[in-house]
Write a protein that holds these residues in place. Structure first.
Motif: not given
Lengths: 328, 166, 423, 720
Positions: C347, C85, C349-350, D123, C376-377, C373
């Motif tokens: 997971e 990640t 951050y995205r 989210r 996604g993560p 990018s």
């Protein structure tokens, strides 16, 4: 004048052992001095102040596997370190370290052998000693070692000329090739480092080069040639090479003391060998100081210094001295 | 060829000679252990509550956070006769492979219960890689070798602004 | 020996042909000669200690052919980062160029922040500048120590490491680790600046110029050092540009180019510093650039400290709950914080879809980070423009009329970190 | 569909055309906009709008609307949280409200990391809380069945579980108790939730309120691998994902294949995987030693011994297959036995007729049918049938297989008549009679299904891959040979065969027996040599399910012993037969012969159904001779039976009780009341069983689960 043979034998035995001890502790001193110049402590684990370090090193070297390259020329490979350490030790035999003593009914001289051509013997032996390095490097059948021995070959031969020329002045002034005579001469007149200053400098620089000490350590330049001619040596064979090198350094320093600094004579107390040792250590310290301070020369620069600077200087010095000696 | 004053070449000898009289900077390591700063990230430790229960609940967040994937957690459920941690679950197996750990401290950041922290020990060499896999018992144990820590008040973070303002 | 062949030049004033020769060809008349000795410098060699292999053709002591074999330190950092990640990937770049670690970390963090459009608090910006300059000093010190060591000046190494250790102590105090700190996080700094940092850093800043004086006394005017460095490994400004050089190598060739000034990032715009350049493009000039930069960096650190001392109590990381880990004390009371913590940790951050190239002046030159990018993560693609790799390319061009001993000096002067070359 | 039939909806400024009646969530998705949901799940029937997560602003409506409850209408203008401040605020408030009483359990919760509540909070939700009060607590966890734990603190009352229970599985056991803030999910009357499909609620739950006790604290989402494979426990072949961690299967999840299982799994498929770690699992080859039982052998010795036994039998070998082998394994075994040793006799677990291929349909066609006579049901098929009934299909029990067939074929039969007329009629048949579907195929042909693409027939076999192994066994060699007598060697392949009394009876006549089984319990006492077996989760290969769909099995975990293909290949080497140890290579060979050269790689994760083929005319076996008086006994294999289920503690409660099922008429005639203990007698042997009256059973028939039927067979007499 001459000692009986058995006294010479005892002296030789003592000197060899003393020399070996000196060699051993020279490594210790070198490490200590370098360390202090580099903000370190140096060996301080084995014994007080690390004084047993040389013994530990010896044990390590003996116990270590004596590596033997498969393609090495065996006899020469094994003989080379033995040879170079032998010549190094032998050369010291003519160095006078004291005035001589009268013990019981014998007169004991201050050197193992007082030869009228002592200086020649030393140079002869050191020239022979070079073969140990050259042959050792060549017999290892390794590229680094080969390069190293090539460098040794060129460097030693070049600097030996300057070295020999540098002492010509002293010989002329001392009017002898016997080291004892030269010392006596200095004692009766003055130490030769003054009038022979140029000779001294050339002798010292050439001497450093002759003993492969930094900044002239090209034959074993570790960042270039891994370890030069002894790349493929380990264990006690390596130890013998090291010994040869250090004993050479000591011999050379002793020679400098003898030729330029009045040998065993001192200004105040007649301490004999102690004076000799003291002066010896000062010169040895210079060797170490050089190592701590200077970068390494390059091969072509080394040759240039040898042939274009030192040799002319030594030659002119010799000629001028000769002229002066004749004139005065 | 020649540049500058040749005497300048000799200056260097002064520099090296001068050092002889200075105190060496090297540390006599096993006898003297330099104090580490409070934030130093060394060997991990697992913590227990005052009542003896483990803080770790075996949630594996540390394993998820580990960039080197060196943590392995296998959880199990606390039962009435075998209560190990405060929550429902506990770490039955907790292993850190120290030979992979990069001491980034992400596990410490990830742990929601402050159960794992990176301590001050840096003397964690072993002769065998197997010995570098630390089990839960080893991580829970009080570290044997002590390393002094520099003054925490002086060298650690001041109170964060968000704490002062909440 | 000329390296130019019949191939066209990259541009008129450069002698570097296109494509760039990375191999020094043995001259025609020497090929097949029995006098040639092919020697491996490395990977197992004291100067390359396992990381670089130079296949050198020697004619006597002259280097007539050269080929570099790289990849011994290849660890797949870029690909590894693509498997982690964004948050976890921050721990990787600092290991790529392990001497200029803080700059490497920064470039990746800046790339993330650029993609996220994240505002960084002022305090973090100044602290980052401060640490990056300390890092430059650290890197140059290691370079100086090892380069001098390779030329046989052994004591320099210890003096340099004395100061380097002081820098690392500062890192340890602030970041908890001496080298691989992960102190820069997307949004700012991982922790606040510890109290004791300022006095200790001041001490260092006061001491460092004196230390540089000492180094210069040791070698600057030393005849042997001059002999070994002047006029060697020549790289003209044109060639340096043709070869894409940057950093001290470029500035040692007389090109006045520094990203800190040309394309200011962090707080460099508000700082007063000089960019040293030297015109001759030899080993000596590169050495001088490094020395001057150490002095300049020390000045920058001092300026940063002035600013930072007035910022106590200010936030050091952005308050963005979707990227920055929530404060620890909230984890026991706030469900939202716990969930955000959990998701960022597990997971990650995205980061919005997009690509970005961020470049900065690391200790060895333009360090670029190209990141793509996919929203996604994890980064979809990470690529570093490693200045060391580019510098290594100049080896063959610099290696004209060189002896074995110069080979070491020249390769050393290019200041390559093999970890960065191989990645 | 032509454009005129579409309606235009604007979602966040993007126009999208969808058929009228499409849910707004799907409509937005078609426009590339995600509307977050918790409770919405189209498979559970009509939306309830319980969670309010999908709040949207819709032009013309004053208040925020739950998007999941709306359908697309022409000209609708929708603004989701992405563009509407109000909707975003509403959504954030909804999340805040949901989280007010949600416990800080993420680190200990099994759902953590794959939890929709976490995902949506991260989210869409707020970054911090305003809630500073103590949270509501309940007793937790409550085991509502041996396999499911309920944690009410975590529940967000989306009613997915109760809706599943009510309107998919139709067991009605999960209910919401109380009202308003007091609402909790509970089982009906606090009885354990005992239903064959109960496990699905675990997967449906959007938070960690319903969790699997088997998976409890076993792994976290970042530590696992999900292997897409196919369930090998019944002929439906549901698509599953095997979750593995550190080389062990930790749970089974469904993998929605809309034509096969629609994302539902039975509890057997979901929970039975722990048989892989059964205590009597065989990991090494065993040789029988008199007195001492078994001796462990090395694999080399075992193969040597096996080769010797095979040689000694001189071709008088009978191979008993289980029906759980993969196609490749059966083919490899066929090559070894038939090509290598000339032993052509194989005992297949059941008959399978290729005739039904002409009436092939996906299982999902059952739901869309309007008429379906059902003989007996298999697990997921039952859900399909229920779905069909909910959609208004007429489901009829056709009764006993052969007799029923004959009845429906009759032109005068009313049901038969409507079957002929219906465009969407499905015949479903199970049971071991009927010649593997040959009778059914004949009936379908008679009813004219061949011309109706939406009508078809299913025969429900007993074994997961009976059809596949029959084809593969046949493909292995073209030669035929006589049945050996006496049998020199019986080779028993697989656990089902080893557990089969018929095979045991065969073993009585065999001189030597080699058993290939997973469990020692099945091999004790009769095997001379035991070779360890593997499970469907440990093999690579293909299965053919009851539709005739070729599906791919993937190895989820490495078995404790080499898999069958590996040692069959080595054994075959000794008899100069070339068999690859790799499933892909073997399949290539099989495929060349029977699957039109379909490559292994193209079997696919969501396998398509092969098209209907021109099947050969069904070969009807001669009618079985009418047996004597009494009730005809139907032995059946219940879903929750077999060696695997026996070794899973969580499934013990699902196993059939020792009962005899009687029709009301038969029971009434004999004066048997439900629950009474009766004696079932056949040929002098008798058994004591509990009576159970089943309305759907036709008169003259009794049913007993095979595991309780002992040696009973044929016609029996039941008395009090």
């Amino acid at each position: 004048m001459t000692d009986p043979w058995w006294i010479s034998l005892i002296k030789a035995f003592l000197i060899i052992n003393l020399l070996l001890l000196l060699f051993a502790y020279m490594t210790w001193v070198e490490r200590k001095v370098l360390a202090r110049m580099q903000l370190r402590y140096g060996p301080n684990r084995v014994g007080p102040f690390g004084l047993l370090q040389p013994i530990a090193d010896l044990i390590k070297l003996i116990r270590k596997e004596s590596f033997f390259p498969a393609s090495a020329v065996d006899v020469l490979y094994i003989a080379a370190p033995v040879f170079s350490s032998f010549t190094a030790l032998a050369a010291f035999s003519v160095i006078p370290f004291g005035p001589g003593w009268h013990i019981w009914k014998w007169n004991v001289s201050g050197e193992v052998a007082n030869l009228p051509i002592a200086l020649v013997v030393i140079f002869a032996l050191s020239s022979l000693g070079i073969y140990g390095f050259i042959v050792g490097g060549w017999a290892s059948d390794s590229k680094y070692a080969l390069l190293g021995s090539m460098r040794t070959c060129a460097q030693m031969v070049s600097y030996e000329v300057s070295l020999t020329f540098a002492v010509l002045g002293v010989v002329l002034m001392g009017q002898s090739l016997s080291l004892v005579d030269i010392v006596q001469k200095q004692a009766s007149t003055f130490w030769f480092f003054g009038p022979q200053f140029v000779g001294l400098v050339v002798f010292f620089v050439a001497g450093v080069a002759e003993t492969n000490r930094p900044p002239f350590d090209l034959p074993e330049a570790d960042t270039e040639l891994v370890a030069g001619y002894h790349t493929e040596y380990s264990g006690m064979r390596f130890g013998l090479f090291q010994m040869g090198e250090y004993v050479n350094m000591i011999t050379l320093s002793a020679l400098a003391v003898t030729l330029f600094f009045g040998g065993w004579y001192g200004p105040w107390a007649p301490l004999g060998p102690l004076w000799f040792l003291l002066k010896l250590f000062v010169i040895l310290f210079l060797f170490l100081w050089l190592r701590a301070t200077l970068p390494r020369l390059r091969y072509d620069q080394l040759m240039r210094v040898g042939w274009k600077v030192l040799l002319p200087a030594a030659t002119i010095n010799a000629v001028v001295t000769a002229a002066l000696v004749v004139a005065l | 060829m020649a540049r500058g004053n040749p005497i300048d070449s000799v200056k260097g000898f002064g520099v090296t000679f001068k050092q002889i009289f200075k105190k060496p900077i090297t540390q006599q390591y096993p006898e003297y252990k330099r104090p580490v700063y409070p934030r130093f990230r060394g060997r991990h430790r697992l913590h227990v509550h005052e009542n003896g229960l483990e803080k770790c609940v075996g949630c594996s967040l540390c394993a998820a956070a580990c960039p080197a994937d060196c943590i392995r957690v296998v959880a199990a459920e606390n039962t009435a006769d075998n209560r190990v941690s405060a929550g429902e679950r506990y770490a039955r197996i907790y292993e850190i492979n120290m030979s992979r750990c990069i001491f980034c401290g992400y596990c410490e950041l990830a742990c929601p219960f402050d159960a794992i922290t990176l301590g001050n020990e840096y003397e964690i060499s072993e002769y065998s890689r197997d010995d570098l896999i630390y089990t839960k018992d080893m991580l829970l144990a009080e570290p044997i070798k002590k390393v002094p820590v520099a003054d925490r008040d002086l060298y650690d973070t001041p109170i964060p602004y968000y704490q002062e303002h909440s | 020996m000329a390296i130019a062949s019949d191939r066209p030049r990259i541009y008129e004033s450069s002698r570097v042909p296109s494509p760039i020769p990375t191999v020094l060809q043995v001259p025609e008349e020497l090929r097949g000669s029995e006098d040639l000795l092919q020697v491996n410098f490395g990977p197992n060699h004291p100067s390359t200690h396992g990381v670089l292999r130079l296949i050198v053709d020697l004619h006597g002591e002259n280097v007539v052919g050269l080929e570099a074999v790289i990849g011994y330190l290849h660890t797949g950092f870029e690909k590894n980062m693509e498997q982690k990640t964004w948050w976890k990937a921050i721990t990787y770049p600092e290991r790529i160029d392990y001497l200029s670690f803080q700059n490497n970390e920064l470039v990746f963090v800046l790339a993330i922040e650029k993609l996220l459009g994240l505002e960084v608090p002022e305090k973090a910006t100044w602290m980052r500048t401060c640490l990056c300059e300390l890092n430059r000093i650290h890197s140059h010190l290691v370079w100086l120590g090892t380069a001098a060591l390779e030329l046989g000046a052994i004591s320099m190494f210890w003096y340099c490491f004395r100061e380097r250790d002081s820098v690392l102590d500062l890192y340890e105090m602030v970041c908890g680790a001496r080298m691989h700190t992960r102190y820069f996080q997307a949004g700012g700094l991982a922790e606040d600046i510890p109290r004791g940092f300022f006095p200790e850093a001041r001490k260092f800043v006061d001491w460092m110029p004196k230390a540089v004086d000492d180094y210069e006394r040791l070698v600057d005017q030393n005849e042997i050092w001059l002999e070994r460095t002047k006029g060697l490994g020549l790289l003209s400004a044109e060639d340096a540009i043709a070869l894409g050089q940057s950093g001290p190598v470029l500035r040692g060739s007389g090109v006045d180019w520094d990203l800190r000034r040309a394309q200011p990032y962090l707080a460099y715009e508000q700082l007063d510093f000089r960019v040293p350049t030297y015109p001759n493009g030899d080993v000596w000039d590169r050495y001088k650039v490094h020395m001057d930069e150490m002095r300049e960096s020390t000045r920058i650190v001092a300026q940063c400290l002035d600013r930072l001392e007035g910022m106590e109590g200010q936030p050091w990381i952005a308050d963005d709950r979707k990227v920055v880990l929530p404060p620890r004390e909230e984890l026991h009371t706030s469900m939202e914080s716990l969930i955000h913590h959990f998701k960022i940790v597990t997971e990650g951050y995205r980061v919005p879809e997009g690509e970005v190239y961020v470049a900065l002046e690391s200790a060895r030159g333009e360090l670029g980070c190209y990141v793509v990018s996919d929203g996604g993560p994890k980064p979809w693609r990470v690529k570093f423009r490693a200045p060391s790799f580019v510098a290594l390319e100049a080896t063959a061009t610099c290696m004209t009329d060189a002896l074995v001993a110069d080979l070491i000096a020249i390769v050393g002067s290019l200041d390559t970190v093999m970890g960065e070359v191989d990645r | 569909m032509s454009a005129t039939e579409l309606v235009t909806v604007t979602v966040d400024g993007r126009e999208v055309h969808v058929p009228p009646g499409t849910g707004l969530v799907e409509t937005a998705l078609a426009a590339g906009v995600e509307i977050p949901v918790f409770c919405y799940e189209p498979r559970l029937g009509a939306a309830v709008g319980a969670c309010r997560m999908c709040l949207c602003e819709i032009e013309g409506m004053p208040k925020l609307q739950a998007a999941c409850t709306l359908t697309a209408t022409n000209g609708m203008i929708v603004r989701t949280a992405q563009t509407s401040e109000r909707a975003a605020e509403g959504q954030e408030a909804t999340l805040e409200f949901i989280l007010v009483n949600h416990p800080l359990d993420c680190p200990v919760c099994d759902k953590g990391g794959e939890c929709p509540l976490q995902d949506l909070t991260f989210r869409w939700g707020p970054g911090n809380t305003r809630m500073t009060f103590p949270k509501r607590t309940f007793e937790k966890p409550i085991p509502i069945s041996p396999a499911i734990a309920l944690d009410r603190e975590r529940c967000i009352l989306c009613y997915r579980c109760t809706r599943f229970s009510e309107s998919v599985a139709e067991d009605g056991q999960l209910v919401a108790l109380n009202r308003g803030a007091e609402s909790v999910i509970a089982t009906f009357e606090d009885e354990p939730y005992l239903a064959p499909f109960s496990g699905n609620v675990i997967e449906l739950c959007p938070v960690g309120a319903l969790t699997s006790t088997q998976y409890r604290f076993e792994a976290r989402p970042w530590e696992i691998q999900n292997v897409p494979t196919v369930c090998g426990l019944c002929p439906v072949g549901c698509n599953i994902q095997a979750t593995t961690r550190e080389g062990k299967v930790k749970r089974i999840l469904s993998r929605n294949h809309p034509e096969v299982d629609e994302g539902w799994l039975c509890d057997k498929g979901r929970f039975a995987f722990t048989h892989l770690r059964a205590r009597d699992r065989i990991a090494d080859p065993l040789r029988r030693v008199r007195r001492r039982g078994f001796d462990v052998l090395s694999w080399d010795d075992a193969l040597g011994e096996a080769a010797e036994l095979l040689m000694q039998a001189q071709g008088r070998i009978v191979t008993a297959l289980s029906g759980s082998e993969t196609v490749e394994q059966a083919y490899a075994l066929g090559r070894l036995m038939r090509a290598g040793l000339g032993a052509h006799t194989g005992v297949l677990p059941e008959e399978t007729s290729p005739a039904l291929d002409a009436f092939r349909l996906p299982l999902s066609a059952i739901r869309d049918a309007e008429l379906e006579p059902v003989a007996e049901r298999a697990p997921i098929v039952e859900l399909w049938v229920k779905a069909a009934r909910r959609q208004g299909a007429q489901v009829e029990q056709a009764g006993d297989a052969l007799e029923g067939c004959r009845r429906l074929a009759d032109k005068r039969n009313a049901l038969g008549k409507s079957l002929r007329e219906s465009e969407r009629a499905i015949l479903i048949w199970s049971g071991e009679e009927g010649a593997g579907g040959a009778h059914l195929a004949a009936l379908a042909k008679e009813l004219g299904f061949a011309g109706k693409p939406a009508s078809g027939a299913f025969h429900l076999p007993c074994t997961p891959n009976g059809r596949g192994i029959a084809d593969a066994w046949a493909a292995a060699s073209d030669d035929e040979g006589p049945n050996p007598e006496p049998i020199g060697l019986l080779f028993v392949s697989g656990d089902e065969a080893a557990a089969d009394p018929n095979v045991r009876a065969l073993a009585e006549r065999a001189e030597r027996v080699i058993v290939n089984a997973m469990f020692q319990g099945l091999a004790v006492g009769w095997a001379d040599l035991v070779l360890p077996g593997t499970s469907y989760l440990e093999r690579d290969g293909t299965y053919v399910n009851l539709e005739g769909r070729l599906q791919r099995l993937r190895r989820a975990v490495i078995p404790p012993a080499p898999d069958e293909l590996a040692w069959i290949s080595k054994l075959a080497e000794r008899f100069a037969v070339e068999v690859s140890p790799h499933a892909s290579a073997v399949f290539a060979e099989v495929s060349e012969r029977i699957y039109d050269g379909l490559p292994f790689g193209e079997v696919g994760e969501e396998a398509p159904l092969r098209t209907r083929s021109e099947a050969p005319a069904p070969q009807l076996p001669s009618e079985p001779a009418a047996e004597g008086k009494g009730l005809r006994l139907v032995r059946y294999r219940p879903l929750f039976s077999g060696p695997a289920v026996e070794r899973v503690p969580e499934l013990q409660f699902q196993r059939p009780a020792p009962e005899v099922e009687l029709s009301p008429g038969d029971a009434g005639r004999r004066g048997i009341a439900p629950g009474e203990t009766v004696t079932v007698t056949h040929n002098g042997t008798s058994l004591q069983l509990r009576a159970r009256i089943t309305k759907s059973l036709r008169e003259g028939i009794v049913r007993i689960a095979a595991e309780h039927a002992g040696e009973l067979g044929g016609t029996v007499e039941v008395a009090k």
